[in-house]
Design a protein around this motif. Structure first.
Motif, PDB file in Angstrom:
ATOM      1  N   MET A   1     -25.922  48.206  35.402  1.00  0.00           N
ATOM      2  CA  MET A   1     -25.031  49.263  35.807  1.00  0.00           C
ATOM      3  C   MET A   1     -24.309  48.907  37.101  1.00  0.00           C
ATOM      4  O   MET A   1     -23.122  49.156  37.221  1.00  0.00           O
ATOM      5  N   ARG A   2     -25.066  48.356  38.020  1.00  0.00           N
ATOM      6  CA  ARG A   2     -24.480  48.054  39.323  1.00  0.00           C
ATOM      7  C   ARG A   2     -23.352  47.039  39.189  1.00  0.00           C
ATOM      8  O   ARG A   2     -22.310  47.174  39.842  1.00  0.00           O
ATOM      9  N   VAL A   3     -23.529  46.053  38.336  1.00  0.00           N
ATOM     10  CA  VAL A   3     -22.499  45.025  38.164  1.00  0.00           C
ATOM     11  C   VAL A   3     -21.229  45.637  37.585  1.00  0.00           C
ATOM     12  O   VAL A   3     -20.121  45.360  38.048  1.00  0.00           O
ATOM     13  N   SER A   4     -21.387  46.492  36.579  1.00  0.00           N
ATOM     14  CA  SER A   4     -20.198  47.106  35.982  1.00  0.00           C
ATOM     15  C   SER A   4     -19.508  48.050  36.958  1.00  0.00           C
ATOM     16  O   SER A   4     -18.280  48.127  36.987  1.00  0.00           O
ATOM     17  N   LEU A   5     -20.274  48.758  37.771  1.00  0.00           N
ATOM     18  CA  LEU A   5     -19.660  49.643  38.755  1.00  0.00           C
ATOM     19  C   LEU A   5     -18.962  48.857  39.866  1.00  0.00           C
ATOM     20  O   LEU A   5     -17.926  49.292  40.378  1.00  0.00           O
ATOM     21  N   ASP A   6     -19.512  47.708  40.217  1.00  0.00           N
ATOM     22  CA  ASP A   6     -18.880  46.879  41.243  1.00  0.00           C
ATOM     23  C   ASP A   6     -17.553  46.286  40.765  1.00  0.00           C
ATOM     24  O   ASP A   6     -16.687  45.963  41.575  1.00  0.00           O
ATOM     25  N   ASN A   7     -17.389  46.119  39.466  1.00  0.00           N
ATOM     26  CA  ASN A   7     -16.187  45.493  38.927  1.00  0.00           C
ATOM     27  C   ASN A   7     -15.092  46.483  38.540  1.00  0.00           C
ATOM     28  O   ASN A   7     -14.097  46.093  37.940  1.00  0.00           O
ATOM     29  N   ILE A   8     -15.246  47.739  38.874  1.00  0.00           N
ATOM     30  CA  ILE A   8     -14.223  48.737  38.563  1.00  0.00           C
ATOM     31  C   ILE A   8     -13.066  48.600  39.541  1.00  0.00           C
ATOM     32  O   ILE A   8     -13.258  48.575  40.750  1.00  0.00           O
ATOM     33  N   ASP A   9     -11.869  48.502  38.975  1.00  0.00           N
ATOM     34  CA  ASP A   9     -10.649  48.406  39.779  1.00  0.00           C
ATOM     35  C   ASP A   9      -9.834  49.679  39.547  1.00  0.00           C
ATOM     36  O   ASP A   9      -9.281  49.882  38.475  1.00  0.00           O
TER      37      ASP A   9
END
Length: 69
Positions: free
Chosen positions: A1-9
């Motif tokens: 989850m953290r990785v996908s949230l970090d990659n939100i533009d």
């Protein structure tokens, strides 16, 4: 989850120039993570309780396989 949230533009746009990710929607998703974790814990406890209450026809330390019923 953290990785996908970090990659939100939030600046990313679709073909109609509308934002793909809206901050309000992302915050709502983050808020639902806690309840999702609680539900998963409840399911795990229910599954473990079910394992303890089921009786087996097998004797000894034999574990049932995938097709055994």
């Amino acid at each position: 989850m953290r990785v996908s949230l970090d990659n939100i533009d939030f600046e990313e746009r679709d073909n109609n120039l509308k934002p793909i990710f809206k901050p309000k929607d992302v915050l709502a998703d983050i808020a639902s993570i806690g309840t999702m974790a609680d539900k998963l814990k409840e399911l795990e406890l229910s599954y473990k309780k079910d394992l303890l209450t089921t009786t087996s026809k097998n004797r000894g330390d034999v574990e049932e396989g995938f097709d055994d019923e």
